[in-house]
Design a protein around this motif. Sequence first.
Motif, short mmCIF file in Angstrom:
data_model
loop_
_atom_site.label_atom_id
_atom_site.label_comp_id
_atom_site.label_asym_id
_atom_site.label_seq_id
_atom_site.Cartn_x
_atom_site.Cartn_y
_atom_site.Cartn_z
N THR A 262 0.86 -1.18 0.00
CA THR A 262 0.00 0.00 0.00
C THR A 262 0.89 1.22 0.00
O THR A 262 1.74 1.38 0.88
CB THR A 262 -0.93 0.02 1.23
N TRP A 295 -9.70 -0.14 10.48
CA TRP A 295 -9.73 -0.56 9.08
C TRP A 295 -8.33 -1.02 8.69
O TRP A 295 -7.33 -0.43 9.10
CB TRP A 295 -10.16 0.60 8.19
N TYR A 297 -6.32 -0.90 6.08
CA TYR A 297 -5.32 -0.03 5.48
C TYR A 297 -4.84 1.04 6.47
O TYR A 297 -3.68 1.48 6.42
CB TYR A 297 -5.84 0.59 4.18
N LYS A 298 -5.71 1.46 7.41
CA LYS A 298 -5.30 2.40 8.44
C LYS A 298 -4.34 1.73 9.43
O LYS A 298 -3.37 2.34 9.90
CB LYS A 298 -6.52 2.95 9.18
N GLU A 301 -1.06 1.58 7.73
CA GLU A 301 -0.41 2.90 7.70
C GLU A 301 0.32 3.20 9.01
O GLU A 301 1.35 3.90 9.01
CB GLU A 301 -1.46 3.98 7.43
N HIS A 322 -9.70 -6.69 3.41
CA HIS A 322 -10.13 -5.41 2.83
C HIS A 322 -11.65 -5.29 2.72
O HIS A 322 -12.14 -4.28 2.21
CB HIS A 322 -9.52 -5.25 1.43
N ALA A 325 -13.82 -2.16 4.82
CA ALA A 325 -13.72 -0.79 4.32
C ALA A 325 -13.72 -0.75 2.80
O ALA A 325 -13.52 0.32 2.22
CB ALA A 325 -12.47 -0.12 4.86
N TRP A 328 -10.35 1.18 0.69
CA TRP A 328 -10.52 2.45 1.41
C TRP A 328 -11.64 3.28 0.80
O TRP A 328 -11.75 4.47 1.05
CB TRP A 328 -9.22 3.26 1.43
N GLU A 331 -14.12 5.23 3.16
CA GLU A 331 -13.69 6.51 3.75
C GLU A 331 -14.29 7.69 3.01
O GLU A 331 -14.62 8.72 3.62
CB GLU A 331 -12.17 6.62 3.75
N SER A 332 -14.46 7.56 1.66
CA SER A 332 -15.06 8.67 0.91
C SER A 332 -16.54 8.81 1.24
O SER A 332 -17.12 9.88 1.04
CB SER A 332 -14.87 8.46 -0.59
N ASN A 338 -13.28 5.37 10.56
CA ASN A 338 -12.23 4.65 11.30
C ASN A 338 -12.08 5.16 12.73
O ASN A 338 -11.25 4.65 13.48
CB ASN A 338 -10.89 4.72 10.56
N GLY A 442 -11.26 6.01 -5.03
CA GLY A 442 -11.62 7.13 -4.18
C GLY A 442 -11.90 8.40 -4.93
O GLY A 442 -12.15 8.42 -6.15
#
Length: 531
Positions: A262, A295, A297-298, A301, A322, A325, A328, A331-332, A338, A442
């Motif tokens: 990622t 989530w 991907y968070k 990160e 995955h 979420a 990701w 998130e949008s 999150n 996104g």
Amino acid sequence: MAGSWKDKLIEFLENNRGLVVLIFCLPASFVFDVFLNLYVKLLRLLAGSSNKHSEKVKQIQKKIQIYNKTPSTNRKLLVTARPNWLSLSTKFFQKDKCHQIPINLYDILNLDEENLTVHVEPMVTVGEITKYLIPKGYTLAVTLEIADATLGGLAMGTGMTTHSHKVGLYHENVVSYEVVLGDGSLVTASKDENSDLYKVLPWSHGSLGFLVALTLKIVKVKPYIKMSYIPVKGQGNYCDMIRLFSGDTSADYPTPDYVEATIFNKDEAVIMTGEFSDYDSTLSINHLTRWYKPWFYKYVESFISKGKYTELIPLREYLLRHNRAIFWVVESMIPFGNNMLFRLFFGWLLPPKPAFLKFTTTPGVRAFTFTRQVFQDIVLPIRKLEDQINESTKLFDLYPLLVYPCRIYDHGPHSGQLKPPPKEYLVEGTNYSLYNDLGIYGVPGFVRKKEKYNPVANMRAMEKFTRDVGGFSFLYADIFMNRSEFEEMFDLALYESVRSKYAANGAFPDLYDKVKPEIDVFDIGREYEIK
């Protein structure tokens, strides 16, 4: 006044989308999911048990034979009766203008542990097959991360996963297809039987026949994935490491069982490697799909600041990491999704069902979101990874980016819709090249910052870059190519021959017509040029 009211409403919805989704969409999606599950169970009940598979197929054949007895001037093209909103494709193909045939085939037919294959009907989902196989010590060689994806849909489209650097795309792991053709006949397509049809069924998207069963390769597994998170700074450094772990540098390099990355900005990425593992008391176990967990991907990160880390993840939870979420994308919709309190109290409502989102998408909403979001998976040579990232940044200003390495095999010219990879990309001593899926999902940065942005021109520029370097687009997403550009990206020589040979011409939609967006992308592009 009406225009002003509409503009203010749109602005309010855009600025408060998360609240709207929380109050209305998530509860409605949950209720919708309950009824959808009941609907599917009813279809399964009406369809009958797996030991009636041949009877169900004969009913499909009979419907097509009746169709063929109608005057040719009155015949519409054949499609499945599955509603558009149940498909994970971003498009809304106009099935109402076609002759629809129900394909209610939902059963797992047979597990062959000796030959490491599983025989399934096409409507079995990823969620169902993982529940069935993993307790028995197996999984599909290629398992998509979205639980609602159907195995038949993936076979007629395609897919990849983080194991694809070892086994290639989804279709490389299909042993055989069973297909009802436009004349009502039932044929099996494999490497040894109807091999020309076998080569072009992948990427055909239902334009050659009705899939009624398929046999897929499976692999032996252990209960956990030993997952290592490796933060890397510097574009050249993380691109080189991805190529190393994927096996592009050398066919002899001991590649991990699973590899993905990622990319969080141009200079920072986290590379993840996974190995099948038994329980290891020295490592913690992370049940990362539980509703209250960050989530994925968070969580990934966080290792940019924490540094390298290794843990165990139960296999099925890894495969569906995955799902909550939707990578990701959520998130949008829910910018605060999150947040710890949101996850604790409302996380169990996630993800919003893709079927619900499509079911509630009006033509106006479709046109609106089409110009303000990107959802693309593009397969490109991994040796051009730096160029991919730079081009995506220039055109979309959008992070994170997903990278899945994948083998693309050279089967020779005119061996299917995918062209052979250029010789310069082949891994030395093999018949394959390492490519990668570049996932771009996104709201583009230009849209968020309310800067000038032409979604059609920018996406067409990305498609041209893809064609120029020998890549290709996954066709579940919107394409922006005209027919000649589409035929430049894909090799349709064998496909067209097969359409003629196997009674698809005049019976099923043409591939380009089947996968192009139902809205006029070129007209939208012209509107943005005028603005």
